[in-house]
Design an enzyme around this catalytic site. Structure first.
Site, PDB file in Angstrom:
ATOM      1  N   ASP A 181       0.824  -1.203   0.000  1.00 56.09           N
ATOM      2  CA  ASP A 181       0.000   0.000   0.000  1.00 56.09           C
ATOM      3  C   ASP A 181       0.862   1.258   0.000  1.00 56.09           C
ATOM      4  O   ASP A 181       2.017   1.250   0.444  1.00 56.09           O
ATOM      5  CB  ASP A 181      -0.904   0.022   1.240  1.00 56.09           C
ATOM      6  CG  ASP A 181      -2.006  -1.015   1.191  1.00 56.09           C
ATOM      7  OD1 ASP A 181      -2.225  -1.600   0.112  1.00 56.09           O
ATOM      8  OD2 ASP A 181      -2.633  -1.255   2.236  1.00 56.09           O
ATOM      9  N   PHE A 182       0.256   2.343  -0.438  1.00 59.01           N
ATOM     10  CA  PHE A 182       0.902   3.658  -0.492  1.00 59.01           C
ATOM     11  C   PHE A 182       1.556   4.026   0.843  1.00 59.01           C
ATOM     12  O   PHE A 182       2.689   4.501   0.893  1.00 59.01           O
ATOM     13  CB  PHE A 182      -0.162   4.692  -0.872  1.00 59.01           C
ATOM     14  CG  PHE A 182       0.323   6.111  -0.931  1.00 59.01           C
ATOM     15  CD1 PHE A 182       1.076   6.570  -2.003  1.00 59.01           C
ATOM     16  CD2 PHE A 182       0.000   7.006   0.086  1.00 59.01           C
ATOM     17  CE1 PHE A 182       1.514   7.897  -2.064  1.00 59.01           C
ATOM     18  CE2 PHE A 182       0.421   8.329   0.031  1.00 59.01           C
ATOM     19  CZ  PHE A 182       1.178   8.769  -1.046  1.00 59.01           C
TER      20      PHE A 182
END
Length: 290
Positions: free
Chosen positions: A135-136
């Protein structure tokens, strides 16, 4: 003006779909999604015949991809990454928080790899490519393929669940010492295994836990969703957190810690780690013993 990349298929044990074999062989379409798009746009030929997503190859074919040079970015992203392991087939890097692994943005891990990873000496060397996602906001270990054959082999290991992933997170609230979370995600069976390693009291959150996590399936945002569904969201999770307990400005306390797998070319058993960030150690002083 168009540029064309060609690839001669070596002898194969069994036929394979082009959209599976072709991952990583063309610099202009390295990922599965990019390859499918190229096939749908009829940009790929096999022995001078337009290929489709239903095309199989048997060995010996000439595969070509023709694409407009205007669509190929000339810019290079200069972003220093920590390389944790590297050989002629694959590499492992530390992914910092706040950057996409890949996608349409210019600032991605994928675009930064060329200036951080050494070019392979193997005959099928290609542009280095991440073979999974984080994820970011998630930090931690990220596996990179450096050759066409290694990208395919690593994708197959993930598909066959032959790569064991371990994460650490800091969660909120008193938890059972260990357990399995089996809530469906997007109507698909999902499983995450957790172990509480240490607990501390917090004036704001009551209890904070250092939790080891082993996802048994690979759904999007699985660990974040599962812990939230359990009633113990990850510290700093603005999407799946509980409103009064959301920590702003400190980031998400989720870290991809290790990958364990058998190297697909050297047959060496690898256990590669990315040590926990300092912000974890500020809350749990005994982390050095992990």
């Amino acid at each position: 003006m168009q540029t064309t990349e060609t690839h001669i298929v070596p002898s194969l044990i069994a036929p394979i779909r082009l959209q599976e074999y072709g991952v990583g062989i063309f610099n202009a379409a390295l990922t599965k999604s990019a390859l499918k798009k190229a096939l749908k746009k009829k940009l790929i030929m096999v022995n001078d015949v337009v290929a489709t997503t239903a095309t199989y190859i048997k060995g010996g074919e000439c595969i070509s991809l023709s694409i407009s040079e205007e669509t190929i970015s000339k810019k290079k992203l200069i972003l220093q990454l920590d390389v944790l392991f590297e050989d002629d087939y694959l590499a492992v890097i530390h992914k910092p928080a706040g950057i996409l692994v890949s996608g349409n943005s210019f600032k991605t891990i994928a675009n930064a790899l060329v200036s951080n990873i050494k070019k392979s000496n193997r005959s099928d060397t290609t542009k280095p490519q991440p073979v999974h996602r984080l994820d970011f906001e998630t930090t931690g270990i990220l596996l990179i393929g450096k050759t066409s054959s290694s990208i395919r082999a690593l994708n197959k290991l993930f598909k066959n669940k032959a790569i064991k992933k371990t994460y650490f997170a800091i969660t909120i609230g008193e938890m059972e010492r260990r357990g399995d979370i089996t809530h469906d995600i997007d109507d698909k069976p999902s499983q995450s295994r957790y172990t509480v390693c240490e607990t501390v009291t917090s004036s704001r959150f009551g209890t904070l836990n250092l939790v080891q996590l082993e996802p048994q399936t690979g759904r999007r945002h699985q660990l974040r969703k599962h812990l939230s569904q359990l009633g113990h969201p990850i510290l700093g999770d603005k999407v799946y957190g509980i409103e009064p307990l959301i920590l702003n400005g400190k980031g998400l306390y989720l870290h991809a810690y290790s990958l364990r797998f058998v190297h697909p070319f050297t047959n060496e058993e690898l256990c590669l780690k990315d040590e926990l960030p300092k912000r974890f150690r500020k809350i749990f002083e005994s982390i050095e013993q992990l």
